[in-house]
Design a protein around this motif. Structure first.
Motif, PDB file in Angstrom:
ATOM      1  N   GLU A  31       0.677  -1.181  -0.264  1.00 21.97           N
ATOM      2  CA  GLU A  31       0.259  -0.181  -0.091  1.00 21.97           C
ATOM      3  C   GLU A  31       0.722   1.514  -0.061  1.00 21.97           C
ATOM      4  OE1 GLU A  31      -3.010  -0.535   3.230  1.00 21.97           O
ATOM      5  OE2 GLU A  31      -3.976  -2.143   2.640  1.00 21.97           O
ATOM      6  N   LYS A  32       2.636   1.379   0.690  1.00 21.23           N
ATOM      7  CA  LYS A  32       2.466   2.163   1.201  1.00 21.23           C
ATOM      8  C   LYS A  32       3.963   2.207   0.789  1.00 21.23           C
ATOM      9  CE  LYS A  32       2.776   6.546   3.450  1.00 21.23           C
ATOM     10  NZ  LYS A  32       1.619   7.684   4.518  1.00 21.23           N
ATOM     11  N   VAL A  33       4.630   3.414   0.976  1.00 20.44           N
ATOM     12  CA  VAL A  33       6.071   2.941   0.943  1.00 20.44           C
ATOM     13  C   VAL A  33       6.348   4.499   1.124  1.00 20.44           C
ATOM     14  CG1 VAL A  33       8.172   2.663   0.183  1.00 20.44           C
ATOM     15  CG2 VAL A  33       6.594   0.930  -0.819  1.00 20.44           C
ATOM     16  N   GLU A  34       7.659   4.701   2.189  1.00 23.00           N
ATOM     17  CA  GLU A  34       8.171   5.115   3.120  1.00 23.00           C
ATOM     18  C   GLU A  34       9.414   5.330   3.120  1.00 23.00           C
ATOM     19  OE1 GLU A  34       4.523   6.713   6.074  1.00 23.00           O
ATOM     20  OE2 GLU A  34       6.910   5.903   6.513  1.00 23.00           O
ATOM     21  N   GLN A  35      10.721   6.804   2.875  1.00 21.70           N
ATOM     22  CA  GLN A  35      12.183   6.434   3.490  1.00 21.70           C
ATOM     23  C   GLN A  35      12.301   7.565   4.034  1.00 21.70           C
ATOM     24  OE1 GLN A  35      13.978   8.025  -0.355  1.00 21.70           O
ATOM     25  NE2 GLN A  35      16.438   7.559   0.611  1.00 21.70           N
ATOM     26  N   VAL A  36      12.934   6.926   5.609  1.00 22.58           N
ATOM     27  CA  VAL A  36      13.503   7.963   6.442  1.00 22.58           C
ATOM     28  C   VAL A  36      14.417   9.206   5.716  1.00 22.58           C
ATOM     29  CG1 VAL A  36      15.131   8.486   8.195  1.00 22.58           C
ATOM     30  CG2 VAL A  36      13.345   5.875   7.570  1.00 22.58           C
ATOM     31  N   VAL A  37      14.076   9.946   5.285  1.00 23.82           N
ATOM     32  CA  VAL A  37      14.797  11.384   4.878  1.00 23.82           C
ATOM     33  C   VAL A  37      16.492  11.463   5.144  1.00 23.82           C
ATOM     34  CG1 VAL A  37      15.306  14.045   5.313  1.00 23.82           C
ATOM     35  CG2 VAL A  37      12.861  12.731   4.757  1.00 23.82           C
ATOM     36  N   GLY A  39      20.424  12.303   6.806  1.00 27.08           N
ATOM     37  CA  GLY A  39      20.784  13.268   6.840  1.00 27.08           C
ATOM     38  C   GLY A  39      20.833  13.832   8.559  1.00 27.08           C
ATOM     39  N   ILE A  40      21.461  14.009   9.507  1.00 28.89           N
ATOM     40  CA  ILE A  40      21.139  14.002  10.770  1.00 28.89           C
ATOM     41  C   ILE A  40      20.011  14.836  10.514  1.00 28.89           C
ATOM     42  CG2 ILE A  40      22.253  14.436  12.614  1.00 28.89           C
ATOM     43  CD1 ILE A  40      24.698  13.545  11.885  1.00 28.89           C
ATOM     44  N   GLN A  41      20.273  15.621  10.651  1.00 27.43           N
ATOM     45  CA  GLN A  41      19.081  17.375  10.312  1.00 27.43           C
ATOM     46  C   GLN A  41      17.717  17.017   9.909  1.00 27.43           C
ATOM     47  OE1 GLN A  41      21.185  16.871   8.227  1.00 27.43           O
ATOM     48  NE2 GLN A  41      20.247  17.635   6.217  1.00 27.43           N
ATOM     49  N   ALA A  42      17.455  15.552   9.855  1.00 25.28           N
ATOM     50  CA  ALA A  42      16.226  15.406   8.945  1.00 25.28           C
ATOM     51  C   ALA A  42      15.506  14.647  10.245  1.00 25.28           C
ATOM     52  CB  ALA A  42      16.211  14.112   8.042  1.00 25.28           C
ATOM     53  N   GLY A  43      16.317  13.944  11.392  1.00 27.06           N
ATOM     54  CA  GLY A  43      15.833  13.101  12.283  1.00 27.06           C
ATOM     55  C   GLY A  43      15.710  12.095  12.129  1.00 27.06           C
ATOM     56  N   ASN A  44      13.880  11.849  12.041  1.00 21.36           N
ATOM     57  CA  ASN A  44      13.033  10.234  11.677  1.00 21.36           C
ATOM     58  C   ASN A  44      12.302  10.617  11.211  1.00 21.36           C
ATOM     59  OD1 ASN A  44      15.230   8.156  13.324  1.00 21.36           O
ATOM     60  ND2 ASN A  44      14.103   9.033  15.243  1.00 21.36           N
ATOM     61  N   THR A  45      12.422  11.909  10.389  1.00 21.82           N
ATOM     62  CA  THR A  45      11.390  12.325   9.701  1.00 21.82           C
ATOM     63  C   THR A  45      10.973  11.349   8.062  1.00 21.82           C
ATOM     64  OG1 THR A  45      12.169  14.121   9.982  1.00 21.82           O
ATOM     65  CG2 THR A  45      10.323  14.242   7.609  1.00 21.82           C
ATOM     66  N   THR A  46      10.088  11.331   7.777  1.00 23.70           N
ATOM     67  CA  THR A  46       9.765  10.185   6.536  1.00 23.70           C
ATOM     68  C   THR A  46       9.011  10.826   5.475  1.00 23.70           C
ATOM     69  OG1 THR A  46       8.335   9.137   7.566  1.00 23.70           O
ATOM     70  CG2 THR A  46       9.989   8.108   8.256  1.00 23.70           C
ATOM     71  N   THR A  47       9.219  10.350   4.300  1.00 22.59           N
ATOM     72  CA  THR A  47       8.454  10.528   2.917  1.00 22.59           C
ATOM     73  C   THR A  47       8.426  10.246   2.631  1.00 22.59           C
ATOM     74  OG1 THR A  47       9.225  12.738   1.882  1.00 22.59           O
ATOM     75  CG2 THR A  47      10.934  11.159   1.663  1.00 22.59           C
ATOM     76  N   ALA A  48       6.731  10.512   1.435  1.00 24.32           N
ATOM     77  CA  ALA A  48       6.210   8.701   0.848  1.00 24.32           C
ATOM     78  C   ALA A  48       6.764   9.193  -0.032  1.00 24.32           C
ATOM     79  CB  ALA A  48       4.458   9.414   0.599  1.00 24.32           C
ATOM     80  N   LEU A  55      12.907   8.732  -4.808  1.00 23.12           N
ATOM     81  CA  LEU A  55      13.969   7.767  -4.273  1.00 23.12           C
ATOM     82  C   LEU A  55      15.192   9.386  -3.751  1.00 23.12           C
ATOM     83  CD1 LEU A  55      16.175   5.885  -2.823  1.00 23.12           C
ATOM     84  CD2 LEU A  55      17.464   5.676  -5.037  1.00 23.12           C
ATOM     85  N   ILE A  56      15.743   9.563  -2.251  1.00 23.79           N
ATOM     86  CA  ILE A  56      16.605  10.465  -2.364  1.00 23.79           C
ATOM     87  C   ILE A  56      17.926  10.194  -1.961  1.00 23.79           C
ATOM     88  CG2 ILE A  56      17.699  12.174  -0.256  1.00 23.79           C
ATOM     89  CD1 ILE A  56      14.110  12.058   0.307  1.00 23.79           C
ATOM     90  N   PRO A  57      18.596  10.199  -2.827  1.00 19.64           N
ATOM     91  CA  PRO A  57      19.788   8.694  -3.536  1.00 19.64           C
ATOM     92  C   PRO A  57      21.285   9.827  -1.531  1.00 19.64           C
ATOM     93  CG  PRO A  57      19.579   9.936  -5.110  1.00 19.64           C
ATOM     94  CD  PRO A  57      18.907  11.034  -3.767  1.00 19.64           C
ATOM     95  N   SER A  58      21.422   8.175  -0.848  1.00 19.74           N
ATOM     96  CA  SER A  58      21.898   8.366   0.076  1.00 19.74           C
ATOM     97  C   SER A  58      22.993   6.944   0.115  1.00 19.74           C
ATOM     98  CB  SER A  58      21.603   8.572   1.304  1.00 19.74           C
ATOM     99  OG  SER A  58      21.875   8.487   2.394  1.00 19.74           O
ATOM    100  N   ASP A  59      24.766   7.005   1.000  1.00 23.61           N
ATOM    101  CA  ASP A  59      25.210   5.978   0.824  1.00 23.61           C
ATOM    102  C   ASP A  59      24.137   5.130   2.365  1.00 23.61           C
ATOM    103  OD1 ASP A  59      27.040   6.699  -0.387  1.00 23.61           O
ATOM    104  OD2 ASP A  59      28.075   6.818   0.922  1.00 23.61           O
ATOM    105  N   HIS A  60      23.344   5.435   2.876  1.00 23.82           N
ATOM    106  CA  HIS A  60      22.538   4.053   4.282  1.00 23.82           C
ATOM    107  C   HIS A  60      21.105   4.692   3.996  1.00 23.82           C
ATOM    108  CE1 HIS A  60      26.355   3.129   5.134  1.00 23.82           C
ATOM    109  NE2 HIS A  60      26.686   4.721   5.246  1.00 23.82           N
ATOM    110  N   LEU A  61      20.522   4.123   3.135  1.00 22.84           N
ATOM    111  CA  LEU A  61      18.718   4.102   3.097  1.00 22.84           C
ATOM    112  C   LEU A  61      18.294   2.720   4.098  1.00 22.84           C
ATOM    113  CD1 LEU A  61      19.287   4.133  -0.734  1.00 22.84           C
ATOM    114  CD2 LEU A  61      18.608   5.605   0.585  1.00 22.84           C
ATOM    115  N   GLN A  62      16.809   4.372   4.356  1.00 23.46           N
ATOM    116  CA  GLN A  62      15.936   3.470   5.079  1.00 23.46           C
ATOM    117  C   GLN A  62      14.977   3.093   4.761  1.00 23.46           C
ATOM    118  OE1 GLN A  62      15.978   4.150  10.230  1.00 23.46           O
ATOM    119  NE2 GLN A  62      18.080   5.023   9.626  1.00 23.46           N
TER     120      GLN A  62
END
Length: 127
Positions: A31-37, A39-48, A55-62
């Protein structure tokens, strides 16, 4: 609360393209996929994630994959060959296992409780 988890080993290291293919599969099946933003400044913010191009490219993804009342977390590193998942145990197939099934290039899925095999993967530099 007890969690359930798995580690999937892939034939090739993750790239932005292969990660987008994962997202495409998850978006088609759940139904839904979210990515943890990232960077440290984002905290645990997710984006749909509405499409693989989000996709927000990064080396470590959640990612959080949501289906009904259930959800699973997926953790991966670009350039590595594994995905680790966690979620809640279910009587039926756990979502944290389901998100790994049907993925191209998976050579092995290891239960989080298989310490012997996980130690081997770590010694081999896969984790």
């Amino acid at each position: 609360m007890i969690s359930r988890g798995y580690v999937a080993v892939f034939t090739e290291p993750h790239t932005d393209d292969s990660i987008r293919h994962l997202l495409e599969s998850w978006l088609a099946r759940f139904e839904k996929v979210e990515q943890v933003v990232p960077g440290i400044q984002a905290g645990n913010t997710t984006t749909a994630i509405q499409s693989p191009q989000d996709l927000i490219p990064s080396d470590h993804l959640q990612f959080r994959v949501i289906h009904g009342q259930d959800f699973a977390w997926a953790y991966l590193t670009r350039g590595r060959r594994v995905i680790e998942t966690t979620g809640l145990p279910q009587e039926k197939i756990s979502l944290c296992l389901d998100i790994l099934l049907e993925q191209p290039g998976v050579t092995e899925i290891v239960d989080q409780h298989d310490d012997r095999r996980l130690d081997e993967l770590e010694r081999d530099g896969l984790m």
